[in-house]
Design an enzyme around this catalytic site. Structure first.
Site, short mmCIF file in Angstrom:
data_model
loop_
_atom_site.label_atom_id
_atom_site.label_comp_id
_atom_site.label_asym_id
_atom_site.label_seq_id
_atom_site.Cartn_x
_atom_site.Cartn_y
_atom_site.Cartn_z
N ASP A 2 0.83 -1.20 0.00
CA ASP A 2 0.00 0.00 0.00
C ASP A 2 0.86 1.26 0.00
O ASP A 2 1.91 1.29 0.64
CB ASP A 2 -0.91 -0.02 1.24
CG ASP A 2 -2.10 0.90 1.08
OD1 ASP A 2 -2.33 1.40 -0.04
OD2 ASP A 2 -2.80 1.14 2.08
N HIS A 19 3.02 3.40 -9.08
CA HIS A 19 2.76 1.98 -9.35
C HIS A 19 3.96 1.33 -10.04
O HIS A 19 4.31 0.19 -9.75
CB HIS A 19 1.50 1.82 -10.21
CG HIS A 19 0.24 2.17 -9.47
ND1 HIS A 19 -0.03 1.73 -8.20
CD2 HIS A 19 -0.83 2.93 -9.82
CE1 HIS A 19 -1.21 2.20 -7.80
NE2 HIS A 19 -1.72 2.94 -8.77
N LEU A 113 10.98 -20.62 -3.91
CA LEU A 113 10.03 -19.71 -3.25
C LEU A 113 8.69 -19.82 -3.97
O LEU A 113 8.64 -19.84 -5.20
CB LEU A 113 10.55 -18.26 -3.36
CG LEU A 113 9.57 -17.15 -2.92
CD1 LEU A 113 9.46 -17.08 -1.40
CD2 LEU A 113 10.00 -15.79 -3.45
C1 IPE Z 1 -1.10 0.06 -3.73
O1 IPE Z 1 -0.94 1.43 -3.79
C2 IPE Z 1 -1.30 -0.60 -5.07
C3 IPE Z 1 -2.69 -1.01 -5.43
C4 IPE Z 1 -3.69 -1.15 -4.62
C5 IPE Z 1 -2.92 -1.31 -6.83
P1 IPE Z 1 -2.19 2.38 -3.73
O2 IPE Z 1 -2.67 2.61 -5.11
O3 IPE Z 1 -3.20 1.84 -2.76
O4 IPE Z 1 -1.58 3.73 -3.16
P2 IPE Z 1 -2.30 4.77 -2.20
O5 IPE Z 1 -2.88 4.03 -1.05
O6 IPE Z 1 -3.31 5.50 -2.99
O7 IPE Z 1 -1.16 5.65 -1.77
MG MG Z 2 -3.97 2.30 -0.94
#
Ligand code: IPE
Ligand code: MG
Length: 231
Positions: A2, A19, A113
């Site tokens: 996250d 991402h 793994l």
């Molecule tokens: C995690 O990062 C990746 C996915 C859920 C795809 P987020 O997209 O949740 O990033 P934030 O929480 O908005 O910072």
């Molecule tokens: Mg998030």
């Protein structure tokens, strides 16, 4: 995993960029897990709720999933990694579904793994699927409802062939499970980090593992029973 979006926004970049950096963090975490002798790693990449995000972000994530899979699968295979995607993949684009099936087939005999990517996954979905499968057996007369045991449910839950997860790590500062491996987490240890996922480097992962190493897991028993003194 996250915090990709918030990490990017913090640096005045678009969420997409976060991402992309997040995928690089997956690679370094997998390497660190192999070095530490971790047997199985399950990463929550996309939840059953993430479809509610803006259309452009959902498409970007699907494309990123596809391109990362294509780019990484050979390396994963070379490193002895067994890759599995858990979740309801029927909602993914056809091409992605076949790329997933091919990657799983290629790596199925690897044992260094077990890497599991949870995509369109939800713990409630998992339990519901298990329930559905048991109901099918009941309806066919193969299982007597009175005889259903926890072990039988367990066998229908995803990843039942792997040991139960021992350590759950959530990055990004939130303190919730968000529908991850609900059934499997009955006795899991929880660890929360304020770092955003792209910042969660090898030393952060080692800190999490060493915190886990210092805990006493009693599984309902007392410290005295375990002979470890009071902790
Ligand atoms: C995690 O990062 C990746 C996915 C859920 C795809 P987020 O997209 O949740 O990033 P934030 O929480 O908005 O910072
Ligand atoms: Mg998030």
């Amino acid at each position: 995993m996250d915090g990709n979006g918030r990490w990017a926004r913090q640096q005045n970049r678009l969420r997409f960029w976060g991402h992309k950096r997040g995928v690089e963090r997956v690679r370094s975490s997998v390497e660190a897990c192999i070095d530490m002798g971790v047997e199985a790693l399950t990463l929550f990449a996309f939840s059953t709720e993430n479809w509610k995000r803006p259309q452009e972000e959902v498409s970007f994530l699907m494309d990123l999933f596809m391109s990362s899979l294509k780019r990484e699968v050979k390396r994963l295979h070379k490193n002895g990694i067994r890759l599995r995607i858990i979740g309801d993949r029927s909602r993914f684009p056809e091409k992605l579904q076949s790329a997933i099936a091919e990657s799983e087939e290629l790596t199925k005999n690897n044992r260094t793994l077990s890497l599991n990517i949870a995509a369109n996954y939800g713990g409630r979905w998992d339990i519901t699927e298990a329930t559905r499968q048991l109901c099918v057996e009941v309806a066919a007369g193969r299982v007597d409802p009175e005889q259903i045991t926890q072990e039988m449910v367990q066998q229908k839950i995803t990843l039942s062939d792997l040991p139960e997860p021992e350590l759950f790590i959530r990055t990004g500062g939130e303190k919730r499970v968000s529908n991850f491996l609900l059934w499997q987490m009955a006795y899991c240890e929880f660890y929360f980090s304020d770092l955003f996922w792209p910042e969660f480097d090898r030393s952060a992962l080692e800190d999490a593992v060493s915190s886990f190493g210092g805990r006493q897991r009693r599984f309902g028993r007392t410290s005295e029973q375990l002979g470890g003194g009071i902790k």
